[in-house]
Motif scaffolding. Structure first.
Motif, PDB file in Angstrom:
ATOM      1  N   ILE A  32       0.785  -1.274   0.180  1.00 35.93           N
ATOM      2  CA  ILE A  32       0.120  -0.022   0.065  1.00 35.93           C
ATOM      3  C   ILE A  32       0.839   1.091  -0.072  1.00 35.93           C
ATOM      4  N   LYS A  33       0.697   2.154  -0.997  1.00 39.01           N
ATOM      5  CA  LYS A  33       1.595   3.330  -1.200  1.00 39.01           C
ATOM      6  C   LYS A  33       0.615   4.529  -0.869  1.00 39.01           C
ATOM      7  N   THR A  34       1.101   5.421   0.093  1.00 31.61           N
ATOM      8  CA  THR A  34       0.455   6.666   0.381  1.00 31.61           C
ATOM      9  C   THR A  34       1.162   7.938  -0.285  1.00 31.61           C
ATOM     10  N   ASP A  35       0.452   8.674  -1.005  1.00 24.70           N
ATOM     11  CA  ASP A  35       1.008   9.781  -1.454  1.00 24.70           C
ATOM     12  C   ASP A  35       2.415   9.682  -2.423  1.00 24.70           C
ATOM     13  N   PHE A  36       1.976   8.308  -3.221  1.00 24.65           N
ATOM     14  CA  PHE A  36       3.278   7.878  -4.221  1.00 24.65           C
ATOM     15  C   PHE A  36       3.061   8.618  -5.381  1.00 24.65           C
ATOM     16  N   GLN A  37       1.987   8.860  -6.098  1.00 24.10           N
ATOM     17  CA  GLN A  37       1.847   9.860  -7.141  1.00 24.10           C
ATOM     18  C   GLN A  37       0.823  10.929  -7.058  1.00 24.10           C
ATOM     19  N   PRO A  38       1.053  12.006  -7.840  1.00 24.85           N
ATOM     20  CA  PRO A  38      -0.045  13.004  -7.768  1.00 24.85           C
ATOM     21  C   PRO A  38      -1.469  12.856  -8.035  1.00 24.85           C
ATOM     22  N   GLY A  39      -2.462  13.216  -7.513  1.00 25.28           N
ATOM     23  CA  GLY A  39      -3.590  12.737  -7.715  1.00 25.28           C
ATOM     24  C   GLY A  39      -4.346  11.521  -7.447  1.00 25.28           C
ATOM     25  N   VAL A  40      -3.400  10.702  -6.789  1.00 25.28           N
ATOM     26  CA  VAL A  40      -3.906   9.525  -6.140  1.00 25.28           C
ATOM     27  C   VAL A  40      -3.351   9.272  -4.897  1.00 25.28           C
ATOM     28  N   SER A  41      -4.271   9.479  -3.774  1.00 30.54           N
ATOM     29  CA  SER A  41      -3.559   9.662  -2.297  1.00 30.54           C
ATOM     30  C   SER A  41      -3.201   8.243  -2.023  1.00 30.54           C
ATOM     31  N   LYS A  42      -3.903   7.114  -2.300  1.00 32.50           N
ATOM     32  CA  LYS A  42      -3.594   5.774  -1.730  1.00 32.50           C
ATOM     33  C   LYS A  42      -3.834   4.991  -2.941  1.00 32.50           C
ATOM     34  N   LEU A  43      -2.848   3.841  -3.052  1.00 36.13           N
ATOM     35  CA  LEU A  43      -2.797   2.810  -3.843  1.00 36.13           C
ATOM     36  C   LEU A  43      -2.449   1.552  -3.741  1.00 36.13           C
ATOM     37  N   LEU A  44      -2.760   0.547  -4.087  1.00 34.87           N
ATOM     38  CA  LEU A  44      -2.262  -0.841  -3.963  1.00 34.87           C
ATOM     39  C   LEU A  44      -1.215  -1.292  -5.213  1.00 34.87           C
ATOM     40  N   GLU A  45      -0.071  -1.765  -4.727  1.00 35.50           N
ATOM     41  CA  GLU A  45       0.766  -1.987  -5.907  1.00 35.50           C
ATOM     42  C   GLU A  45       1.308  -3.564  -5.757  1.00 35.50           C
ATOM     43  N   PHE A  46       1.138  -4.150  -6.956  1.00 32.79           N
ATOM     44  CA  PHE A  46       1.582  -5.571  -7.033  1.00 32.79           C
ATOM     45  C   PHE A  46       1.912  -5.776  -8.296  1.00 32.79           C
ATOM     46  N   LYS A  47       2.177  -7.091  -8.685  1.00 33.35           N
ATOM     47  CA  LYS A  47       2.577  -7.427 -10.090  1.00 33.35           C
ATOM     48  C   LYS A  47       1.598  -8.413 -10.620  1.00 33.35           C
ATOM     49  N   ASP A  48       1.422  -8.261 -11.941  1.00 31.99           N
ATOM     50  CA  ASP A  48       0.823  -9.450 -12.772  1.00 31.99           C
ATOM     51  C   ASP A  48       1.771 -10.637 -13.201  1.00 31.99           C
ATOM     52  N   PRO A  49       1.334 -11.990 -13.645  1.00 30.84           N
ATOM     53  CA  PRO A  49       2.312 -12.933 -14.156  1.00 30.84           C
ATOM     54  C   PRO A  49       3.399 -12.424 -15.152  1.00 30.84           C
ATOM     55  N   ASP A  50       3.240 -11.361 -15.935  1.00 30.46           N
ATOM     56  CA  ASP A  50       4.367 -10.916 -16.957  1.00 30.46           C
ATOM     57  C   ASP A  50       5.115  -9.937 -16.250  1.00 30.46           C
ATOM     58  N   GLU A  51       4.715  -9.753 -14.898  1.00 27.44           N
ATOM     59  CA  GLU A  51       5.557  -8.369 -14.093  1.00 27.44           C
ATOM     60  C   GLU A  51       5.410  -7.179 -14.685  1.00 27.44           C
ATOM     61  N   TYR A  52       4.133  -6.869 -15.092  1.00 27.22           N
ATOM     62  CA  TYR A  52       3.667  -5.531 -15.209  1.00 27.22           C
ATOM     63  C   TYR A  52       3.373  -5.114 -13.954  1.00 27.22           C
ATOM     64  N   ILE A  53       3.272  -4.019 -13.566  1.00 26.53           N
ATOM     65  CA  ILE A  53       3.070  -3.367 -12.325  1.00 26.53           C
ATOM     66  C   ILE A  53       1.577  -2.915 -12.137  1.00 26.53           C
ATOM     67  N   ILE A  54       0.998  -3.552 -11.396  1.00 26.20           N
ATOM     68  CA  ILE A  54      -0.493  -3.147 -11.330  1.00 26.20           C
ATOM     69  C   ILE A  54      -0.848  -2.378 -10.122  1.00 26.20           C
TER      70      ILE A  54
END
Ligand SMILES: [Fe+2]
Length: 304
Positions: A94-116
């Motif tokens: 869980i990332k807080t204030d990781f990128q402008p415009g989005v205060s909170k997001l959850l980051e993980f990878k799909d099977p091809d290792e694209y970041i979701i």
């Protein structure tokens, strides 16, 4: 335990770019999007018209799609999703204030290792539409070449609850998280690569004006406008300055999950039209498809 994750919107695509300035100029002055913010790291946050960003451009030694952001409902808990992902062996943060415009997001990878990224809310500064440019209405879908197409389709259907809507033999599988026929297309190209990113136009007349505008900006149209089989979208394709393939489309099939079929249209080959397996030798798999794969592969090989 069944997944409770339910994305409903393709929010943004995050690209590494060899020349951020050249790419930003394309998005602003050819497509007609608006840069809402330039981050401290020099990344451009670009809006199609309402959201804080639908495209992120950041400087990189390679030109490639890196991250895809999907929006989930406000009442879905990122920490509950994180716990669920852990039961499936998927690590997330869980990332807080990781990128402008989005205060909170959850980051993980799909099977091809694209970041979701999954996020609940995004600021909506609504810079509006520039009607003297191409001015697509929205970011519509992304087509990915996959190293692990079966794993990837399983991941999106069983972990992220996407609906299967069509396939073309073992070549491509179409998935959606909303009413659009597809927001994601996973292709079996034995390479991890973005095949294309697609933006929606208003109607076929918008295709004509867009084609004229692209020609005036020296962006050759590679194929179309023509109607696809799977999805039935009227589509055309051109390159951005770093040889990413950009699709412009309209009239995409609308999926009704309760009926597992598509809103009927006169041009459907069968009525009612349900998700099906399309002939591999359909019109799209012509010289254009080989050319487009060649061009994407060339980009992969040179790291362009
Ligand atoms: Fe597409």
């Amino acid at each position: 335990m069944k997944s409770m994750i339910q994305p409903f919107k393709l929010g943004y695509a995050d690209f590494g770019c060899l020349s951020v300035n050249r790419m930003a100029d394309f998005y602003e002055n050819t497509l007609g999007f608006t840069t809402v913010e330039v981050g401290e790291n020099g990344a451009y946050y670009i809006s199609a018209g309402v959201d804080h960003h639908n495209v992120i451009l950041r400087s990189s030694s390679t030109s490639a799609l890196n991250t895809i952001g999907y929006q989930i409902a406000k009442n879905e808990s990122l920490s509950d999703i994180q716990k669920y992902l852990k039961t499936k062996g998927i690590s997330s943060e869980i990332k807080t204030d990781f990128q402008p415009g989005v205060s909170k997001l959850l980051e993980f990878k799909d099977p091809d290792e694209y970041i979701i990224h999954l996020f609940q809310e995004m600021e909506m500064p609504a810079p509006g539409y520039k009607l003297d440019k191409v001015s697509p209405h929205k970011l519509g879908h992304i087509a990915l070449g996959s190293l692990k197409p079966k794993d990837s389709v399983d991941f999106y259907m069983n972990i992220l609850n996407f609906h299967y809507t069509d396939r073309i033999g073992d070549k491509a599988t179409f998935l959606t998280c909303n009413s659009d026929h597809h927001v994601l297309n996973i292709s079996n190209f034995k390479h991890k690569m973005m095949h294309h990113v697609a933006f929606e136009l208003k109607d076929s007349a918008h295709h004509v004006s867009s084609a004229d505008y692209l020609a005036s900006k020296k962006h050759e149209i590679l194929w179309g406008p023509s109607r696809h089989t799977a999805g039935h979208n009227i589509a055309s394709y051109h390159h951005d300055p770093e040889l990413n393939v950009i699709e412009l489309y309209t009239e995409m099939d609308q999926y009704i999950p309760e009926l597992d079929c598509f809103d009927p249209r006169p041009w459907h080959e069968e009525l009612p039209l349900k998700p099906r397996n399309w002939d591999f030798n359909c019109t799209w798999f012509t010289k254009f498809e080989n050319d487009i794969i060649d061009s994407v592969m060339k980009k992969v090989k040179v790291g362009n």
